[in-house]
Design a protein around this motif. Structure first.
Motif, short mmCIF file in Angstrom:
data_model
loop_
_atom_site.label_atom_id
_atom_site.label_comp_id
_atom_site.label_asym_id
_atom_site.label_seq_id
_atom_site.Cartn_x
_atom_site.Cartn_y
_atom_site.Cartn_z
N VAL A 133 0.96 -0.63 -0.09
CA VAL A 133 0.35 0.29 -0.04
C VAL A 133 0.96 0.56 0.23
CG1 VAL A 133 -2.10 -1.06 1.06
CG2 VAL A 133 0.22 -0.40 2.36
N GLY A 134 0.14 2.45 -0.65
CA GLY A 134 1.19 3.68 -0.88
C GLY A 134 0.22 4.35 0.12
N PHE A 135 0.85 6.00 1.25
CA PHE A 135 0.25 6.89 1.35
C PHE A 135 0.19 8.03 0.44
CE2 PHE A 135 0.82 5.67 6.24
CZ PHE A 135 -0.04 4.36 5.95
N PHE A 136 -0.33 8.83 0.41
CA PHE A 136 -0.51 9.81 -0.51
C PHE A 136 -0.96 10.67 -0.33
CE2 PHE A 136 -0.06 6.28 -3.27
CZ PHE A 136 0.98 6.43 -4.21
N LEU A 137 -0.14 12.50 -0.68
CA LEU A 137 -1.04 13.48 0.14
C LEU A 137 -2.14 13.82 -1.20
CD1 LEU A 137 -1.22 16.53 1.68
CD2 LEU A 137 0.75 17.10 -0.14
N LYS A 138 -3.33 14.03 -1.00
CA LYS A 138 -4.70 13.62 -1.89
C LYS A 138 -4.37 14.46 -2.79
CE LYS A 138 -9.05 13.57 -2.78
NZ LYS A 138 -9.22 14.29 -4.29
N ASP A 139 -3.79 15.56 -3.19
CA ASP A 139 -3.37 16.82 -3.88
C ASP A 139 -2.27 16.76 -4.46
OD1 ASP A 139 -5.15 18.57 -3.14
OD2 ASP A 139 -3.59 20.00 -2.78
N ALA A 140 -1.23 15.36 -4.10
CA ALA A 140 0.00 15.11 -5.26
C ALA A 140 -0.37 14.09 -5.78
CB ALA A 140 0.89 14.83 -4.03
N PHE A 141 -1.73 12.73 -5.43
CA PHE A 141 -2.04 11.75 -5.23
C PHE A 141 -2.04 11.86 -7.16
CE2 PHE A 141 -5.03 8.51 -6.51
CZ PHE A 141 -4.40 7.85 -7.04
N ASP A 142 -3.67 13.42 -6.96
CA ASP A 142 -4.54 14.09 -8.28
C ASP A 142 -3.37 14.07 -9.53
OD1 ASP A 142 -6.59 13.13 -6.76
OD2 ASP A 142 -7.16 14.95 -5.60
N GLU A 143 -1.95 15.30 -8.85
CA GLU A 143 -1.12 15.47 -10.09
C GLU A 143 -1.15 14.84 -10.79
OE1 GLU A 143 0.70 18.76 -8.87
OE2 GLU A 143 -1.36 19.87 -7.49
N LEU A 144 -0.71 13.66 -10.16
CA LEU A 144 -0.25 11.89 -10.76
C LEU A 144 -0.58 11.81 -12.67
CD1 LEU A 144 0.02 9.17 -7.77
CD2 LEU A 144 2.76 10.47 -8.77
N SER A 145 0.52 11.15 -13.08
CA SER A 145 -0.21 11.27 -14.68
C SER A 145 -0.90 10.33 -14.81
CB SER A 145 0.46 10.46 -15.38
OG SER A 145 0.84 9.62 -14.88
#
Ligand code: FMN
Lengths: 249, 153
Positions: free
Chosen positions: A156-168
């Motif tokens: 599993v991975g933890f992401f800041l939601k903003d950063a997740f949304d900005e992934l390609s």
């Protein structure tokens, strides 16, 4: 004498230039020299904060606690509609569909971002998972967290939601979100240190109207922010109290 | 859903520490804790609710207006032993942080389990109230708490 501005190292690398534009904008508004110092890691930045090398900071909510309660900083502004939320994701082909299905012994890919890591661990608790029965793999960026999932090097991975949304999309489409936090009252904030208190009235006046003129708006956009909103002392204290309840001892 | 759920209704008189009481309809039906949310409330130093976030309003089944200004015991479930709350108050009045698992009563008589943390709010060195933040507990902790609290009643 120039003052020092710094930014929590968890912002997306795409917006580095935005912070330089902001620094230039700030110097014009305040008519003083301000130097922007960026850090790759939280520890180095915290050390400089403790050594009084920081006068103004865009801080994550976790550090805001130390800045306000121990270093005499005042939070004056927060970004509009940008709460810090955390996403827990797995590989799209993973058989896991809910947090509760996760088992002891998994590997978690995470960053040194204290808020996201804390919230991620809290969202694993419903599966009886904690620091004692998961392996954490700390990496430098959210892109690397994603790569760990895609390569099967983490479960599993933890992401800041903003950063997740900005992934390609290419990367995002290979992941599946198990849970996304909805806390809404925990967010970054702009804090002013004891050395710059005299600038607060002017700073507030300029920050809160920044989105109303073309130049200011452009700078905000380059930082991926919409506008600054005022933050009262009580709102800050409330946010810090809330973070206090979340810290895992 | 808990093993104890029967969906049955019963009328129970709840006696509060301040001498007041009410008759509540209790339904043995669990409402699941919403994923990813924190339920947040604040009280004054006596436990009177001064702030409730949307998740608190949604899960309790009351409107915000019904919650603000009333004692936090409005959520007290009769299956919760008094000693659990005695421990809570002793801890927070000593200025310390309290953690625990709590079964809460909704307005409609059903219930939800939370993992709660309560901390004192200190402003300029003075206690001004308390903040409670709840998160989703694991099934195993709920089961443990159900068994433990049954022995403390
Ligand atoms: C910040 C705060 C949050 C509380 N949250 C709850 C709660 O969610 N559910 C509950 O039953 N009691 C809660 N309590 C405890 C109540 O004040 C009360 O002690 C408890 O319901 C037992 O009622 P009694 O003291 O009348 O027996 C909370 C207290 C504080 C200070």
């Amino acid at each position: 004498m120039a003052y020092n501005l710094t930014v929590s190292p968890d912002f997306a690398p795409d917006h580095i230039s935005g912070w330089y534009f902001f620094n230039t904008w700030l110097q014009r508004q305040l008519d003083v020299g301000v130097h922007l110092e960026l850090y790759d890691c939280f520890e180095q930045q915290r050390e400089d904060i403790r050594n009084n090398k920081v006068d103004l900071i865009y801080a994550n909510p976790y550090d805001a606690s130390m800045l306000v309660r121990e270093m005499g900083f005042r939070a004056i502004a927060r970004p509009q509609a940008r709460p810090d939320e955390t996403v827990i994701a797995v590989h799209v082909d993973s058989p896991i569909n809910t947090v509760e299905e996760l088992q002891a012994g998994i590997t978690v890919a995470t960053t040194d971002d204290p808020d996201v890591h804390t919230m991620g661990m809290i969202m694993l608790e419903p599966a009886d998972l904690d620091g004692s029965n998961v392996t954490t793999k700390e990496v430098d960026t959210y892109v690397i967290v994603a790569k760990n999932l895609l390569k099967g090097e983490a479960d599993v991975g933890f992401f800041l939601k903003d950063a997740f949304d900005e992934l390609s999309d290419l990367i995002k489409n290979q992941m599946k979100v198990l849970v996304s936090s909805q806390i809404s009252v925990v967010h970054h904030s702009l804090l002013v240190g004891p050395t710059m208190q005299e600038f607060i009235p002017r700073l507030e006046e300029r920050l809160f109207s920044m989105h109303k003129d073309e130049k200011g708006k452009g700078v905000l956009q380059s930082m991926n922010l919409e506008a600054w909103e005022p933050m009262s002392e009580e709102e800050t204290e409330f946010m810090i109290d809330l973070i206090d309840t979340l810290v895992i001892e | 859903m808990s093993d104890q759920d029967t969906g049955e209704c019963r009328e129970v008189t709840i006696n509060y520490f301040d001498g007041t009481s009410r008759v509540a309809t209790i339904v043995d039906r669990e409402v699941p804790y919403p994923d990813g949310k924190l339920i947040v409330s604040r009280t004054d130093s006596k436990g009177i609710i001064t702030h409730a976030n949307q998740a608190f309003v949604d899960m309790s089944g009351y409107t915000r207006d019904e919650l603000i200004g009333v004692n936090h015991y409005i959520l007290r479930h009769p299956d919760m032993p008094a000693v659990a709350f005695a421990g809570l108050w002793e801890t927070i009045e000593a200025g310390k942080k309290w953690h625990g698992y709590v079964k809460n009563l909704r307005k409609d008589g059903s219930y939800y389990w939370v993992k709660a943390t309560v901390i004192p709010n200190i402003r300029n060195g003075k206690l001004v109230g308390y903040t409670s933040v709840r998160r989703k507990p694991s099934r195993s902790k709920i089961k443990e708490s159900e068994e433990l609290y049954a022995t403390l009643m």
